[in-house]
Design a protein around this motif. Structure first.
Motif, PDB file in Angstrom:
ATOM      1  N   TYR A   1       3.877  -1.497  17.140  1.00 48.98           N
ATOM      2  CA  TYR A   1       2.685  -2.417  16.318  1.00 48.98           C
ATOM      3  C   TYR A   1       1.896  -2.539  16.862  1.00 48.98           C
ATOM      4  CZ  TYR A   1       6.486  -2.494  12.995  1.00 48.98           C
ATOM      5  OH  TYR A   1       7.668  -1.309  11.807  1.00 48.98           O
TER       6      TYR A   1
ATOM      7  N   ILE B   1       4.414  -3.145   3.130  1.00 44.24           N
ATOM      8  CA  ILE B   1       3.141  -4.282   3.696  1.00 44.24           C
ATOM      9  C   ILE B   1       1.777  -3.970   3.478  1.00 44.24           C
ATOM     10  CG2 ILE B   1       2.613  -5.203   6.166  1.00 44.24           C
ATOM     11  CD1 ILE B   1       5.329  -5.262   6.576  1.00 44.24           C
ATOM     12  N   CYS B   2       1.056  -4.467   2.553  1.00 42.97           N
ATOM     13  CA  CYS B   2      -0.052  -4.276   2.603  1.00 42.97           C
ATOM     14  C   CYS B   2      -1.404  -4.801   3.795  1.00 42.97           C
ATOM     15  CB  CYS B   2      -0.620  -4.568   0.728  1.00 42.97           C
ATOM     16  SG  CYS B   2       0.620  -4.019  -0.426  1.00 42.97           S
ATOM     17  N   LEU B   3      -2.441  -4.270   4.318  1.00 47.73           N
ATOM     18  CA  LEU B   3      -3.344  -4.158   5.349  1.00 47.73           C
ATOM     19  C   LEU B   3      -4.486  -3.815   4.454  1.00 47.73           C
ATOM     20  CD1 LEU B   3      -1.376  -2.019   8.751  1.00 47.73           C
ATOM     21  CD2 LEU B   3      -1.011  -4.639   8.145  1.00 47.73           C
TER      22      LEU B   3
ATOM     23  N   LYS C   1      -1.288   5.110   2.975  1.00 48.04           N
ATOM     24  CA  LYS C   1       0.000   4.965   3.570  1.00 48.04           C
ATOM     25  C   LYS C   1      -0.588   5.708   4.510  1.00 48.04           C
ATOM     26  CE  LYS C   1       1.649   5.927  -0.471  1.00 48.04           C
ATOM     27  NZ  LYS C   1       2.788   5.905  -1.183  1.00 48.04           N
TER      28      LYS C   1
ATOM     29  N   ASP D   1       5.676   4.179   9.190  1.00 43.13           N
ATOM     30  CA  ASP D   1       5.919   3.358  10.279  1.00 43.13           C
ATOM     31  C   ASP D   1       7.398   4.131  10.910  1.00 43.13           C
ATOM     32  OD1 ASP D   1       8.569   1.622  10.724  1.00 43.13           O
ATOM     33  OD2 ASP D   1       6.920   0.088  10.935  1.00 43.13           O
TER      34      ASP D   1
ATOM     35  N   TRP E   1       3.740   1.478   5.117  1.00 46.40           N
ATOM     36  CA  TRP E   1       2.264  -0.077   5.699  1.00 46.40           C
ATOM     37  C   TRP E   1       0.774   0.971   4.252  1.00 46.40           C
ATOM     38  CZ3 TRP E   1       2.156  -4.365   8.394  1.00 46.40           C
ATOM     39  CH2 TRP E   1       3.098  -3.802   9.126  1.00 46.40           C
TER      40      TRP E   1
END
Length: 169
Positions: free
Chosen positions: A46, A106-108, A145, A148, A154
């Motif tokens: 990460y 999980i949205c960034l 998208k 990982d 993500w």
């Protein structure tokens, strides 16, 4: 910004009138579970993929008999103004049983999706599909998208364009 939840009449009464109790939430901290003894690897990933900062690490006070290292209960990482907990799955962890389709993404947000996806892929993530735009994108902007190495998806998006007028709930 804190969110408040009010408990109904059961919260108490004063002079026959209901008194509402307010609970204030100050943060949401998603917790990601990874395969036992992989938290350190996940945190390193990460850091490389998303530029997170590790702010805390909590280990179990007793070592497992079959492990040289203590069980890592959680590593707290900071990404922007958000905090995420990364934890080992163990027999006594709070991890839910493994299920297909848990629905966690999980949205960034970033202005440079391509660079963010390329950085994550170079660190070991796998790009999923093409970058979507406009109405086909979840947020009304652009979104791509990556998955990982620990199975977390993500969504990397541009901030949605602000629409004027009334928004329906």
């Amino acid at each position: 910004m804190a969110t408040e939840v009010t408990d109904g009449p059961a919260a108490g009464e004063t002079n026959g009138a209901a008194v509402e109790k307010t609970v204030t939430f100050t943060a949401v901290k998603p917790q990601v579970f990874v395969e036992s003894s992989k938290v350190s690897d996940a945190v390193a990933f990460y850091k490389s993929a998303f530029g997170v900062e590790e702010v805390n690490r909590v280990t179990h006070p007793k070592r497992k008999a079959d492990q040289e290292l203590p069980l890592l209960l959680s590593a707290e990482i900071k990404l922007g103004s958000s905090t995420i907990l990364i934890s080992d799955v163990s027999d006594d962890s709070a991890a839910p049983p493994k299920a297909v389709g848990s629905g966690l993404v999980i949205c960034l947000e970033t202005e440079d999706i391509e660079a963010a996806i390329n950085t994550a892929v170079k660190a070991g993530a796998v790009a999923e599909g093409e970058i979507s735009e406009g109405e086909g994108a979840w947020f009304g902007g652009r979104v791509g998208k990556v998955k990982d190495p620990y199975g977390v998806v993500w969504a990397i998006s541009t901030p949605a364009a602000k629409k004027e007028g009334n928004v329906e709930a």
